[in-house]
Design a protein around this motif. Structure first.
Motif, PDB file in Angstrom:
ATOM      1  N   SER A  42       4.211  25.346  25.573  1.00 41.35           N
ATOM      2  CA  SER A  42       3.558  24.431  24.763  1.00 41.35           C
ATOM      3  C   SER A  42       1.966  25.550  24.489  1.00 41.35           C
ATOM      4  O   SER A  42       1.012  25.536  25.699  1.00 41.35           O
ATOM      5  N   ALA A  43       1.497  26.139  23.597  1.00 36.05           N
ATOM      6  CA  ALA A  43      -0.210  26.202  23.322  1.00 36.05           C
ATOM      7  C   ALA A  43      -0.593  24.652  24.475  1.00 36.05           C
ATOM      8  O   ALA A  43      -0.487  23.525  24.418  1.00 36.05           O
ATOM      9  N   PRO A  44      -1.816  24.963  25.409  1.00 39.45           N
ATOM     10  CA  PRO A  44      -2.068  26.696  25.342  1.00 39.45           C
ATOM     11  C   PRO A  44      -1.446  27.413  26.784  1.00 39.45           C
ATOM     12  O   PRO A  44      -1.961  28.391  27.464  1.00 39.45           O
ATOM     13  N   HIS A  45      -0.081  26.527  27.134  1.00 38.10           N
ATOM     14  CA  HIS A  45       0.058  27.305  28.461  1.00 38.10           C
ATOM     15  C   HIS A  45       1.578  28.478  28.301  1.00 38.10           C
ATOM     16  O   HIS A  45       1.848  29.186  28.951  1.00 38.10           O
ATOM     17  N   GLY A  46       1.668  28.499  26.600  1.00 38.14           N
ATOM     18  CA  GLY A  46       2.171  29.153  26.376  1.00 38.14           C
ATOM     19  C   GLY A  46       2.199  29.585  24.751  1.00 38.14           C
ATOM     20  O   GLY A  46       2.282  28.300  24.360  1.00 38.14           O
ATOM     21  N   ILE A  47       3.872  30.458  24.537  1.00 38.73           N
ATOM     22  CA  ILE A  47       3.988  30.052  23.682  1.00 38.73           C
ATOM     23  C   ILE A  47       5.697  30.464  23.157  1.00 38.73           C
ATOM     24  O   ILE A  47       6.134  31.192  24.272  1.00 38.73           O
ATOM     25  N   PHE A  48       6.164  30.897  22.506  1.00 40.92           N
ATOM     26  CA  PHE A  48       7.786  31.121  21.896  1.00 40.92           C
ATOM     27  C   PHE A  48       7.972  31.120  20.748  1.00 40.92           C
ATOM     28  O   PHE A  48       7.312  30.690  20.106  1.00 40.92           O
ATOM     29  N   VAL A  49       8.350  32.736  20.443  1.00 38.48           N
ATOM     30  CA  VAL A  49       8.411  33.153  19.596  1.00 38.48           C
ATOM     31  C   VAL A  49       9.904  33.581  18.578  1.00 38.48           C
ATOM     32  O   VAL A  49      10.751  34.311  19.745  1.00 38.48           O
ATOM     33  N   VAL A  50       9.856  33.114  17.598  1.00 35.38           N
ATOM     34  CA  VAL A  50      11.440  34.071  16.997  1.00 35.38           C
ATOM     35  C   VAL A  50      10.702  35.027  15.949  1.00 35.38           C
ATOM     36  O   VAL A  50      10.005  34.445  14.933  1.00 35.38           O
ATOM     37  N   GLY A  51      11.355  36.166  16.076  1.00 31.83           N
ATOM     38  CA  GLY A  51      11.618  37.245  14.642  1.00 31.83           C
ATOM     39  C   GLY A  51      12.181  37.073  13.917  1.00 31.83           C
ATOM     40  O   GLY A  51      13.948  36.711  14.145  1.00 31.83           O
ATOM     41  N   TYR A  52      12.186  37.261  11.666  1.00 32.84           N
ATOM     42  CA  TYR A  52      13.064  37.167  11.267  1.00 32.84           C
ATOM     43  C   TYR A  52      13.525  38.234  10.319  1.00 32.84           C
ATOM     44  O   TYR A  52      12.486  39.034  10.018  1.00 32.84           O
ATOM     45  N   LEU A  53      14.849  38.533  10.242  1.00 34.22           N
ATOM     46  CA  LEU A  53      14.603  39.841   9.010  1.00 34.22           C
ATOM     47  C   LEU A  53      15.851  39.115   7.395  1.00 34.22           C
ATOM     48  O   LEU A  53      16.770  38.749   8.239  1.00 34.22           O
ATOM     49  N   ASP A  54      15.023  39.325   6.436  1.00 37.88           N
ATOM     50  CA  ASP A  54      16.048  38.200   5.813  1.00 37.88           C
ATOM     51  C   ASP A  54      16.652  36.816   6.077  1.00 37.88           C
ATOM     52  O   ASP A  54      17.111  36.538   5.522  1.00 37.88           O
ATOM     53  N   GLY A  55      15.503  36.512   6.710  1.00 38.57           N
ATOM     54  CA  GLY A  55      15.721  34.966   7.050  1.00 38.57           C
ATOM     55  C   GLY A  55      16.396  34.386   8.334  1.00 38.57           C
ATOM     56  O   GLY A  55      16.694  33.072   8.377  1.00 38.57           O
TER      57      GLY A  55
END
Length: 159
Positions: A42-55
């Motif tokens: 959780s910001a500001p101590h980190g992030i988590f990201v998901v990448g999507y292709l065609d949803g």
């Protein structure tokens, strides 16, 4: 690939991180038991990201702040965790896109170095990190004494 900061407890993040654990079982014979909590990302101590292709969710990764209170780490470190691309989407450079995005976000948050644990059974990851300038560092974390553990780091350019 569309990148979305979702948080570690988002359903798509949970789906992909469960797949990461299955990958660890295939490669190492067991899951990674490193403590991971949503608040680590959780910001500001980190992030988590998901990448999507065609949803569809096809990639993930995050960073969490670390400092010198953790053995062998430095104030300003960002630890990469759960970098993963589903098998059907591999070979398209998606991991590199995710890695560069996470580095950029860590630098924007004031982090000065990115560190990570990987292993000998993940040669694709080791090659990616080497090609992006990561160098061996003193082993840290839960698996630092494991013979298959590889720890790498990269200094981030000052902002």
């Amino acid at each position: 690939m569309e990148l979305r900061t979702t948080g570690y407890d988002h359903p798509d993040a949970e789906l992909l991180t469960a797949e990461v654990q299955q990958e660890y079982i295939r490669r190492y014979g067991e899951v990674d038991v490193t403590e991971m909590r949503p608040e680590h990302f959780s910001a500001p101590h980190g992030i988590f990201v998901v990448g999507y292709l065609d949803g569809a969710p096809v990639a993930c990764g995050g960073w969490r702040a670390k400092d010198s209170s953790h053995p062998f780490l430095l104030d300003g470190d960002a630890e990469l965790k759960r970098m993963f691309v589903v098998p059907t989407a591999r070979g398209r450079g998606l991991a590199r896109v995710m890695l560069r995005h996470l580095e950029e976000q860590a630098g924007a948050a004031g982090r000065t170095r990115v560190v990570l644990e990987t292993g000998t059974e993940q040669p694709e990851a080791v090659a990616l990190y080497a090609s992006e300038g990561y160098q061996p560092i003193t082993k840290f974390g839960l698996y630092r004494d494991a013979p298959k553990c590889i720890c790498l780091g990269k200094e981030l350019a000052p902002r």
